[in-house]
Design a protein around this motif. Structure first.
Motif, PDB file in Angstrom:
ATOM      1  N   ARG A  14      34.957  -6.493 -36.149  1.00 29.84           N
ATOM      2  CA  ARG A  14      36.042  -7.438 -35.859  1.00 29.84           C
ATOM      3  C   ARG A  14      35.652  -8.369 -34.709  1.00 29.84           C
ATOM      4  O   ARG A  14      35.953  -9.576 -34.741  1.00 29.84           O
ATOM      5  CB  ARG A  14      37.332  -6.676 -35.527  1.00 29.84           C
ATOM      6  N   LEU A  15      34.975  -7.813 -33.691  1.00 34.45           N
ATOM      7  CA  LEU A  15      34.500  -8.656 -32.606  1.00 34.45           C
ATOM      8  C   LEU A  15      33.507  -9.707 -33.118  1.00 34.45           C
ATOM      9  O   LEU A  15      33.522 -10.863 -32.664  1.00 34.45           O
ATOM     10  CB  LEU A  15      33.805  -7.810 -31.536  1.00 34.45           C
ATOM     11  N   GLN A  16      32.657  -9.310 -34.046  1.00 37.16           N
ATOM     12  CA  GLN A  16      31.663 -10.242 -34.564  1.00 37.16           C
ATOM     13  C   GLN A  16      32.308 -11.453 -35.223  1.00 37.16           C
ATOM     14  O   GLN A  16      31.836 -12.587 -35.064  1.00 37.16           O
ATOM     15  CB  GLN A  16      30.736  -9.515 -35.559  1.00 37.16           C
ATOM     16  N   ARG A  17      33.391 -11.221 -35.932  1.00 37.47           N
ATOM     17  CA  ARG A  17      34.070 -12.343 -36.585  1.00 37.47           C
ATOM     18  C   ARG A  17      34.651 -13.311 -35.551  1.00 37.47           C
ATOM     19  O   ARG A  17      34.727 -14.519 -35.795  1.00 37.47           O
ATOM     20  CB  ARG A  17      35.179 -11.816 -37.499  1.00 37.47           C
ATOM     21  N   ALA A  18      35.024 -12.779 -34.387  1.00 34.08           N
ATOM     22  CA  ALA A  18      35.630 -13.634 -33.366  1.00 34.08           C
ATOM     23  C   ALA A  18      34.615 -14.237 -32.399  1.00 34.08           C
ATOM     24  O   ALA A  18      34.774 -15.365 -31.944  1.00 34.08           O
ATOM     25  CB  ALA A  18      36.666 -12.828 -32.570  1.00 34.08           C
ATOM     26  N   LEU A  19      33.531 -13.475 -32.085  1.00 34.38           N
ATOM     27  CA  LEU A  19      32.632 -13.883 -31.005  1.00 34.38           C
ATOM     28  C   LEU A  19      31.224 -14.254 -31.459  1.00 34.38           C
ATOM     29  O   LEU A  19      30.472 -14.841 -30.688  1.00 34.38           O
ATOM     30  CB  LEU A  19      32.550 -12.762 -29.960  1.00 34.38           C
TER      31      LEU A  19
ATOM     32  N   GLU B  21      22.395  -2.622 -37.222  1.00 36.91           N
ATOM     33  CA  GLU B  21      22.313  -2.480 -38.673  1.00 36.91           C
ATOM     34  C   GLU B  21      23.620  -2.884 -39.344  1.00 36.91           C
ATOM     35  O   GLU B  21      23.630  -3.581 -40.371  1.00 36.91           O
ATOM     36  CB  GLU B  21      21.939  -1.050 -39.042  1.00 36.91           C
ATOM     37  N   ARG B  22      24.736  -2.473 -38.759  1.00 36.28           N
ATOM     38  CA  ARG B  22      26.038  -2.773 -39.352  1.00 36.28           C
ATOM     39  C   ARG B  22      26.301  -4.284 -39.366  1.00 36.28           C
ATOM     40  O   ARG B  22      26.878  -4.814 -40.316  1.00 36.28           O
ATOM     41  CB  ARG B  22      27.128  -2.051 -38.566  1.00 36.28           C
ATOM     42  N   LEU B  23      25.871  -4.976 -38.307  1.00 38.61           N
ATOM     43  CA  LEU B  23      26.128  -6.409 -38.203  1.00 38.61           C
ATOM     44  C   LEU B  23      24.976  -7.252 -38.745  1.00 38.61           C
ATOM     45  O   LEU B  23      25.018  -8.482 -38.642  1.00 38.61           O
ATOM     46  CB  LEU B  23      26.390  -6.781 -36.747  1.00 38.61           C
ATOM     47  N   ALA B  24      23.941  -6.592 -39.287  1.00 39.13           N
ATOM     48  CA  ALA B  24      22.760  -7.293 -39.815  1.00 39.13           C
ATOM     49  C   ALA B  24      22.084  -8.134 -38.728  1.00 39.13           C
ATOM     50  O   ALA B  24      21.645  -9.262 -38.970  1.00 39.13           O
ATOM     51  CB  ALA B  24      23.125  -8.152 -41.018  1.00 39.13           C
ATOM     52  N   LEU B  25      21.992  -7.569 -37.532  1.00 42.02           N
ATOM     53  CA  LEU B  25      21.331  -8.223 -36.408  1.00 42.02           C
ATOM     54  C   LEU B  25      19.933  -7.639 -36.228  1.00 42.02           C
ATOM     55  O   LEU B  25      19.636  -6.541 -36.717  1.00 42.02           O
ATOM     56  CB  LEU B  25      22.149  -8.030 -35.128  1.00 42.02           C
ATOM     57  N   PRO B  26      19.039  -8.334 -35.527  1.00 42.53           N
ATOM     58  CA  PRO B  26      17.694  -7.789 -35.305  1.00 42.53           C
ATOM     59  C   PRO B  26      17.740  -6.484 -34.515  1.00 42.53           C
ATOM     60  O   PRO B  26      18.658  -6.247 -33.732  1.00 42.53           O
ATOM     61  CB  PRO B  26      17.006  -8.893 -34.479  1.00 42.53           C
TER      62      PRO B  26
END
Length: 424
Positions: free
Chosen positions: A75-80, A101-106
């Motif tokens: 939820r934070l990723q969608r906002a920030l 991994e969950r956010l598909a980040l390096p």
């Protein structure tokens, strides 16, 4: 400008170096913690906030509950819109890898980070891959430990599988000492961050020889060895890091052997996209892995590296967290060596003073002198958490900084309250 999520941190050196590296890279960060007071208490001065609390956003959530945390950070990723996620605290490195991994980040694979952070999993993975280490056994109670100890042979090392900074790591010479070590560890069921510990313990063959660490940066499947750090160990029967020298005073062939063994360990664990600090013993039979830490070195080793090579491992940590190839070319410096020596309390008490500080501070080789203030309660050093200060030196000659640091450390004397010597 990139936006990083910093999930918890140690409150020492790296917690200050990471915010600096983020800012110097032209980025900003959000800090996520379960206990804001932990960092408020650790501010370097009464009017100066901890650098982590200068984040663009400071948020609280239960970082000790990874399963609950993952949907929250989504939820934070969608906002920030985070571009990377990082931590310097060992207890949260597996969580950070799972968030990436969950956010598909390096970032490194979550299973590889967990295997590095859990000492029993490290031992198994490395043994399966043929990377040299001590003989070992994982034990759940005294009966298992006693049987394993007889097979491995005394003296040996008792080690928790999930603690850091050398906490409760002890050399034991017989079954009585083994039982004492297990009782002490059982009395510490929750770590310093409120996480329930695994009661299992490792018994390991006692390795002999000089101790070193290998500082590396892995990116895109390649491992870059930044250098080898020499280490001085004290506090027996504990294993307390009493000092470091960069680069280690080793023959080139031995330094290469240490580096090659560290790289083999990283590959066996499957670690990539990570700055790592791998500790080894240089035994008569060759280098043997002590442990692999999937984060930059602590105890100011990163600063020793920077002063000699110009390579900023904190900046490299930020770069790999963002999926960017770090700049490891370094730059010319005047230092052929840099060293740090730690002031270890030899008893419990309240400090009245540290004598000799003015003389040490005035020495031209000194670049840092940090001492506990009067009134500080200290404990006899049994882990890397109980220092009363340190002195850092540089020298144009290889190895020279260590000799100077040790000489200057000997000029410092701890004086305690209610000690006749403190009031004479």
């Amino acid at each position: 400008m990139a936006h990083l999520l910093v999930v918890e941190s140690w409150v020492g050196s790296m917690s200050r170096l990471l915010p600096r590296a983020i800012a110097e890279g032209g980025h900003h960060f959000t800090f996520l913690t379960r206990d804001l007071d932990h960092y408020l208490r650790s501010a370097p001065g009464d009017s100066e906030p901890h650098p982590l609390l200068t984040a663009r956003n400071v948020l609280t959530a239960d970082t000790n509950d990874p399963q609950g945390l993952l949907p929250y950070v989504e939820r934070l990723q969608r906002a920030l819109s985070f571009d990377g996620v990082v931590s310097s605290c060992d207890y949260y490195l597996p969580t950070v890898a799972a968030v990436a991994e969950r956010l598909a980040l390096p970032g490194p694979r979550a299973d590889a980070v967990l295997a590095a952070c859990r000492k029993d999993l490290t031992r198994r993975r490395l043994a399966e891959a043929g990377v040299p280490g001590p003989r070992f056994a994982l034990c759940r109670d005294l009966a298992e430990a006693s049987a394993a100890a007889r097979e491995i042979g005394y003296p040996l090392v008792v080690k928790p599988v999930d603690l850091c900074a050398g906490m409760y790591v002890r050399q034991v010479g017989d079954e009585r000492q083994l039982a004492q070590a297990l009782r002490a560890l059982a009395a510490f069921p929750v770590n310093a961050r409120g996480q329930l510990r695994d009661p299992a313990v490792l018994l390991e063959e006692l390795l002999t020889g000089p101790e070193v660490s290998v500082e590396t940066v892995s990116f895109g499947g390649e491992v870059h060895v930044v250098g080898v750090t020499g280490k001085t160990i004290g506090g027996a029967p504990a294993f307390v890091e009493a000092g470091h020298l960069f680069p280690a005073d080793l023959e080139p062939a031995l330094a290469r052997a240490a580096a090659d063994t560290a790289v083999a360990a990283l590959r066996a664990l499957g670690l990539d996209q990570v700055v790592a600090h791998t500790e080894l013993k240089l035994t008569p039979d060759g280098p043997r892995i002590i442990e692999v830490n999937p984060r930059p070195a602590g105890n100011r080793i990163t600063e020793l590296v920077r002063r000699v090579t110009g390579v900023d491992l904190a900046a490299a940590c930020v770069d790999v967290a963002l999926g960017r190839r770090p700049d490891l070319t370094g730059q010319a410096t005047a230092a052929g060596s840099a060293a740090i020596a730690f002031l270890l309390p030899d008893r419990d008490g309240v400090l009245a003073a540290v004598e000799g500080a003015d003389t040490v501070r005035a020495h031209p080789a000194v670049v840092e002198l940090t001492l506990a203030p009067p009134g500080r309660t200290v404990r006899r050093a049994a882990s890397n958490n109980e220092y009363a200060g340190h002195v850092m030196t540089v020298d144009a000659a290889a190895g020279g900084a260590s000799r100077t640091a040790e000489h200057l450390l000997a000029r410092l004397a701890l004086r305690y309250e209610h000690d006749p010597a403190a009031t004479a």
